[in-house]
Each structure stands twice: as structure tokens, then as C-alpha cells.
Design a protein around this motif. Structure first.
Motif, PDB file in Angstrom:
ATOM      1  N   ARG A 259     -31.020 -15.204 -21.751  1.00 30.46           N
ATOM      2  CA  ARG A 259     -30.604 -16.476 -21.070  1.00 30.46           C
ATOM      3  C   ARG A 259     -29.148 -17.114 -21.853  1.00 30.46           C
ATOM      4  O   ARG A 259     -29.214 -18.003 -22.512  1.00 30.46           O
ATOM      5  N   PRO A 260     -28.219 -16.160 -21.790  1.00 27.50           N
ATOM      6  CA  PRO A 260     -26.876 -16.443 -22.582  1.00 27.50           C
ATOM      7  C   PRO A 260     -26.360 -17.601 -21.809  1.00 27.50           C
ATOM      8  O   PRO A 260     -26.248 -17.628 -20.417  1.00 27.50           O
ATOM      9  N   LEU A 261     -25.666 -18.607 -22.506  1.00 23.43           N
ATOM     10  CA  LEU A 261     -24.740 -19.573 -21.874  1.00 23.43           C
ATOM     11  C   LEU A 261     -23.538 -19.761 -22.714  1.00 23.43           C
ATOM     12  O   LEU A 261     -23.674 -19.653 -24.161  1.00 23.43           O
ATOM     13  N   ILE A 262     -22.404 -19.925 -22.232  1.00 22.18           N
ATOM     14  CA  ILE A 262     -21.293 -20.432 -22.666  1.00 22.18           C
ATOM     15  C   ILE A 262     -21.220 -21.883 -23.135  1.00 22.18           C
ATOM     16  O   ILE A 262     -21.675 -22.688 -22.454  1.00 22.18           O
ATOM     17  N   THR A 263     -20.851 -22.263 -24.323  1.00 19.18           N
ATOM     18  CA  THR A 263     -20.593 -23.576 -24.909  1.00 19.18           C
ATOM     19  C   THR A 263     -19.390 -24.159 -24.567  1.00 19.18           C
ATOM     20  O   THR A 263     -18.519 -23.537 -23.901  1.00 19.18           O
ATOM     21  N   ALA A 264     -19.118 -25.575 -24.860  1.00 23.30           N
ATOM     22  CA  ALA A 264     -17.851 -26.157 -24.448  1.00 23.30           C
ATOM     23  C   ALA A 264     -16.625 -25.453 -25.246  1.00 23.30           C
ATOM     24  O   ALA A 264     -15.515 -25.278 -24.715  1.00 23.30           O
ATOM     25  N   ARG A 265     -16.775 -25.149 -26.504  1.00 21.46           N
ATOM     26  CA  ARG A 265     -15.974 -24.603 -27.239  1.00 21.46           C
ATOM     27  C   ARG A 265     -15.476 -23.115 -26.632  1.00 21.46           C
ATOM     28  O   ARG A 265     -14.525 -22.795 -26.623  1.00 21.46           O
ATOM     29  N   GLY A 266     -16.498 -22.504 -26.196  1.00 20.43           N
ATOM     30  CA  GLY A 266     -16.464 -21.045 -25.515  1.00 20.43           C
ATOM     31  C   GLY A 266     -15.363 -21.337 -24.426  1.00 20.43           C
ATOM     32  O   GLY A 266     -14.530 -20.448 -24.010  1.00 20.43           O
TER      33      GLY A 266
END
Length: 344
Positions: A203-210
């Protein structure tokens, strides 16, 4: 052998331990423990021999300072299965000493009377492995950004899907590399995921920083800001300020802000240059593949396809760098400013 000031020696050993762990990580090796001989070999040690007690003391400091982690220790205090934290990777990748107060120094961390000329692991140059590691991290982030833009939620981090999405040109990404580089992105705050015992990231998700890094097309590699090399081919562009805008070093002058129509025209120019480059040889055609068609398709709506276009154009920059020719230079000069225009 020459003597060293006790304080300087202690800091040099700490830098040497961190350097050993960094080289092991790049080479995809897992160290059971840290030996004085291995630290001496990697750091090209030139002072009196390092002893076991010094390694233990250095390791304890690196754990307390947040550069290294280990969940177990031997009875004598030696770390078992030590690994680096994101802070440790940042220090080691920039060759900056862990000694407080030297972060701003442009010099490398000196782990011997004369610093080694190039990173080595068991006598082998690991410069290529370093470049590959950061390219994989950039590629993972670019893939997650595309998945997020398409409102997709992948069940796990998949090397094949990553390589397809970024037009990966280097040797296939291994499971070990994927696990290592996802750990770095998680610890550095670029993505979130749940790791299994086998190292699979669920369940990978990109963060706001990414998302911010991926949208601007810049690498997560610490140091001078540079374009992300998401194809596995190192690009040498750093980004520097030029008045109110940003410019790619070695590129021709350009206006960063383009109209949508101007972006379409520029994308078509890149696709045409790729067609011309591909016609030069079968090898060049193999590198280019379907990139021109993909660019033209995505370029029909630069606003909606901004993330995909940045990834495709990063691939163009990689092809240009690999070509090492006038045609390759033209590709880089056309694609690099367009990446910045799309990010603005």
C-alpha cells in the motif's frame, strides 16, 4: 604508522564506520557486524590500526546521534545487523563528516591522513552503484506520483510497473534494491508504505513532500538540486538560480514560463529531435523506443499530463547524456528547460 590526535581519530573512525555501511548499502550487502579491518579497508586508513573497542565506541555514538540503527548487540557491545538511517545516508552520500560544526564545509569527511580518491568496495569502484541507487529512488517516486495523479492506489511496490512507467534503460531493478530504496524514501518522508518481513512494500503512497519533488522533476539526492534521473542513466544537470527563474547548468538560455500552446510546440520539437536521433543507428533507435509517440500523445494536453511529461522528458535527458554527442546535447538542451516549465 603516523599518530593522530585522539579526538580527530575518534571522529575519523565514526566517519569510517558510516562510510562502510554506506558502501555496503550501495552494493546491496547486509553486514552482520562491523569489523575494524573492513572500516580500515573502505576508508583507506593510514593511521595506527583501529581496535575493536574503538569500533564499539564509534558505533554507539552513531546510534545515539541517529545515523545508524541496530536492534541487537553482541555481549561485548558490537552491533548486530547495523543499517543506516536517512540522516546517515545524507551525511555519507555528501561525504560530510558526522563531526558537529562541519556541515557547511565543502571538504569531504577525512577518514585517513589523505582522503581516498573514489569510493570503493572490496577494491571495486562503486560510483556507478551510487548513481544507480539515486536513480532508482527517483524512479520509485516518479511512479508513485503518476499513480497518485491517476487516482490509483497500488497494492504494493512493483519493479516492473516502475520500470515501464519511467522508461527504465538500465539493468532491471532487483527486489533488494527496491526494498532498500523504499526504506530510504519512507524514512526521508517522501512516501509511506507497510513493509513485510520479506521486504515487500504494501500500500505505497506518495507524501506531500514527495509530490513536491516529483512535480518539479528534481532528484531526492541530497546536495545541489539536480534533475531526477529516473531512467537509470545518470544526468549531470544541476539546477541553479538565474535571477527570478531557475536554469539548468550547460543548457541554452530559455524562458521558463511558456503558454500551453508553447509547451505543445516545444514537446513536438523534442519528439522530432528524438526521431532524428533514432534514425542515426539501430542502437539509438533502441534507446528511443516509443518515446516520440508517447511524448506527442501526452503533449496534446500538457496540463493534464504534466507528471507523465516530466517523467518522459527526464528519460529524454537520460538518452541525451548517454549519447555523448551533438545530437544528445541537443536532446538535453530541448528537454531540460521544458521540465522546468512544466514544474512552474
Amino acid at each position: 604508522m603516523p599518530m593522530a590526535d585522539a579526538e580527530d581519530r575518534a571522529w575519523a573512525i565514526r566517519d569510517g564506520v558510516l562510510g562502510l555501511l554506506y558502501h555496503a548499502e550501495i552494493a546491496g550487502q547486509e553486514l552482520y557486524s562491523i569489523s575494524a579491518a573492513a572500516v580500515s579497508r573502505v576508508s583507506d586508513w593510514g593511521w595506527d590500526p583501529i581496535n575493536e573497542l574503538e569500533i564499539i565506541a564509534a558505533s554507539e555514538y552513531l546510534v545515539r546521534a541517529g545515523f545508524v540503527r541496530s536492534h541487537m548487540t553482541q555481549a561485548n557491545g558490537m552491533l548486530i545487523m547495523p543499517t543506516m538511517t536517512a540522516s546517515g545516508v545524507q551525511k555519507a552520500s555528501n561525504r560530510i563528516s558526522v563531526r558537529p560544526g562541519v556541515d557547511s564545509s565543502p571538504s569531504v569527511a577525512v577518514t585517513s591522513p589523505a582522503p581516498p580518491a573514489a569510493p570503493t568496495m572490496n577494491g571495486e569502484d562503486v560510483t556507478t552503484e551510487i548513481s544507480r541507487m539515486w536513480s532508482i529512488r527517483d524512479a520509485i517516486l516518479a511512479w508513485l506520483y503518476q499513480e497518485d495523479a491517476a487516482l490509483r492506489e497500488p497494492t504494493h511496490v512493483d519493479a516492473e510497473r516502475i520500470q515501464e512507467s519511467v522508461s527504465w534503460q538500465a539493468a532491471p531493478i532487483t527486489d533488494e534494491e527496491l526494498s532498500r530504496d523504499c526504506r530510504y524514501l519512507i524514512e526521508s518522508g517522501y512516501m509511506r508504505a507497510t513493509a513485510t518481513m520479506q521486504g515487500v512494500m504494501l500500500r505505497p503512497l506518495i507524501t506531500a513532500r514527495g509530490s513536491d519533488f516529483a512535480a518539479r522533476g528534481v532528484s531526492v539526492q541530497p546536495g545541489p538540486e539536480r534533475f531526477a534521473a529516473t531512467t537509470g542513466v545518470t544526468n549531470t544537470f544541476n539546477i541553479t538560480n538565474n535571477g527570478p527563474s531557475q536554469m539548468a547548468i550547460q543548457s541554452t538560455d530559455f524562458t521558463q514560463t511558456l503558454t500551453v500552446e508553447g509547451q505543445r510546440q516545444q514537446i513536438d520539437a523534442v519528439a522530432t529531435a528524438l526521431d532524428e536521433y533514432a534514425a542515426q543507428s539501430p542502437e539509438a533507435a533502441g534507446r528511443v523506443g516509443n518515446l516520440p509517440d508517447e511524448l506527442r500523445e501526452a503533449g496534446s494536453d500538457p496540463v493534464a499530463n504534466r507528471g507523465k511529461l516530466q517523467t518522459l522528458l527526464s528519460a529524454v535527458v537520460g538518452i541525451g547524456a548517454l549519447a555523448n554527442s551533438a545530437g544528445g546535447q541537443q536532446l538535453m538542451q530541448l528537454a531540460a528547460p521544458l521540465i522546468q516549465s512544466l514544474a512552474s
